[in-house]
Design a protein around this motif. Sequence first.
Motif, short mmCIF file in Angstrom:
data_model
loop_
_atom_site.label_atom_id
_atom_site.label_comp_id
_atom_site.label_asym_id
_atom_site.label_seq_id
_atom_site.Cartn_x
_atom_site.Cartn_y
_atom_site.Cartn_z
N MET A 1 6.22 -8.41 -10.80
CA MET A 1 5.09 -7.86 -10.06
C MET A 1 5.39 -6.40 -9.74
N LYS A 2 4.45 -5.54 -9.98
CA LYS A 2 4.57 -4.13 -9.62
C LYS A 2 4.16 -3.98 -8.17
N TYR A 3 5.13 -3.66 -7.32
CA TYR A 3 4.84 -3.59 -5.90
C TYR A 3 4.03 -2.36 -5.53
N THR A 4 4.06 -1.31 -6.35
CA THR A 4 3.22 -0.16 -6.03
C THR A 4 1.74 -0.56 -6.09
N LYS A 5 1.43 -1.58 -6.87
CA LYS A 5 0.04 -2.06 -6.93
C LYS A 5 -0.41 -2.66 -5.61
N ILE A 6 0.51 -3.23 -4.84
CA ILE A 6 0.12 -3.78 -3.54
C ILE A 6 0.41 -2.80 -2.41
N GLY A 7 0.97 -1.64 -2.76
CA GLY A 7 1.09 -0.58 -1.77
C GLY A 7 2.42 -0.41 -1.09
N VAL A 8 3.53 -0.75 -1.76
CA VAL A 8 4.85 -0.51 -1.17
C VAL A 8 5.77 0.13 -2.21
N ARG A 9 6.83 0.76 -1.70
CA ARG A 9 7.83 1.37 -2.56
C ARG A 9 9.18 1.23 -1.89
N VAL A 10 10.25 1.38 -2.67
CA VAL A 10 11.62 1.41 -2.14
C VAL A 10 12.03 2.87 -2.02
N GLY A 11 12.73 3.18 -0.92
CA GLY A 11 13.22 4.53 -0.72
C GLY A 11 14.37 4.55 0.26
N PRO A 12 15.00 5.69 0.41
CA PRO A 12 16.12 5.81 1.34
C PRO A 12 15.69 5.53 2.77
N SER A 13 16.56 4.82 3.50
CA SER A 13 16.30 4.51 4.90
C SER A 13 17.58 4.73 5.70
N LYS A 14 17.49 4.53 6.98
CA LYS A 14 18.64 4.67 7.87
C LYS A 14 19.79 3.76 7.45
N HIS A 15 19.45 2.63 6.84
CA HIS A 15 20.44 1.62 6.44
C HIS A 15 20.36 1.36 4.94
N GLY A 16 20.66 2.36 4.12
CA GLY A 16 20.62 2.19 2.67
C GLY A 16 19.22 2.37 2.14
N GLN A 17 18.71 1.36 1.45
CA GLN A 17 17.36 1.39 0.91
C GLN A 17 16.44 0.58 1.82
N GLY A 18 15.16 0.91 1.82
CA GLY A 18 14.18 0.19 2.61
C GLY A 18 12.87 0.10 1.85
N VAL A 19 11.95 -0.70 2.38
CA VAL A 19 10.61 -0.87 1.80
C VAL A 19 9.63 -0.10 2.68
N PHE A 20 8.82 0.76 2.06
CA PHE A 20 7.91 1.62 2.80
C PHE A 20 6.47 1.43 2.33
N ALA A 21 5.55 1.58 3.27
CA ALA A 21 4.13 1.43 3.00
C ALA A 21 3.59 2.66 2.27
N LEU A 22 2.84 2.43 1.21
CA LEU A 22 2.13 3.50 0.52
C LEU A 22 0.67 3.57 0.98
N ARG A 23 0.25 2.54 1.70
CA ARG A 23 -1.13 2.47 2.19
C ARG A 23 -1.10 1.83 3.57
N ARG A 24 -2.24 1.78 4.22
CA ARG A 24 -2.34 1.13 5.52
C ARG A 24 -2.41 -0.38 5.33
N PHE A 25 -1.63 -1.11 6.12
CA PHE A 25 -1.67 -2.57 6.14
C PHE A 25 -2.21 -3.01 7.49
N THR A 26 -2.95 -4.12 7.49
CA THR A 26 -3.50 -4.61 8.75
C THR A 26 -2.86 -5.92 9.16
N GLU A 27 -2.81 -6.14 10.46
CA GLU A 27 -2.23 -7.36 11.02
C GLU A 27 -2.82 -8.60 10.34
N GLY A 28 -1.95 -9.52 9.97
CA GLY A 28 -2.38 -10.78 9.35
C GLY A 28 -2.43 -10.74 7.83
N GLU A 29 -2.39 -9.55 7.25
CA GLU A 29 -2.40 -9.43 5.79
C GLU A 29 -1.13 -10.07 5.23
#
Length: 141
Positions: A1-29
């Motif tokens: 599954m291509k996660y960029t299609k659902i709006g997330v990407r992996v990138g550098p974070s405070k603790h190694g790599q993290g998952v980041f939002a590329l779009r707005r997500f709403t509660e319950g999604e």
Amino acid sequence: MKYTKIGVRVGPSKHGQGVFALRRFTEGEQLGPLQGDIIDDPNYGSDYGIELGERTLEPAATFRFLNHHCEPNCLLVMHEAEDDPSDLEIWLEILRDIEPGEQLTIDYGWPAEAAIPCGCGAASCRGWIVAKEVSLACGPR
């Protein structure tokens, strides 16, 4: 599954790599199911594995890089697979609205014997990556 299609990407974070939002997500999604390998070995150990009783889901990238937070914005939810009710799928559920650029996090909820120091920075940080119930049983830090 291509996660960029659902709006997330992996990138550098405070603790190694993290998952980041590329779009707005709403509660319950719900995003998922998480892809990966199911390991049928009760003694299997992994830094990324999600225990499913006697089995472990070894998640594939992107969701393999979900980091812990004591005030998470996401939750892992188990669902029966549509084609086989005995087969469980794990989905990522959004707990509150998330803006683009924000890191998606979960509460690992580890048992006391697996706890390591936490550096999430939340106002209610438990000080350890450990289940909330364990933290409460130990008293204030």
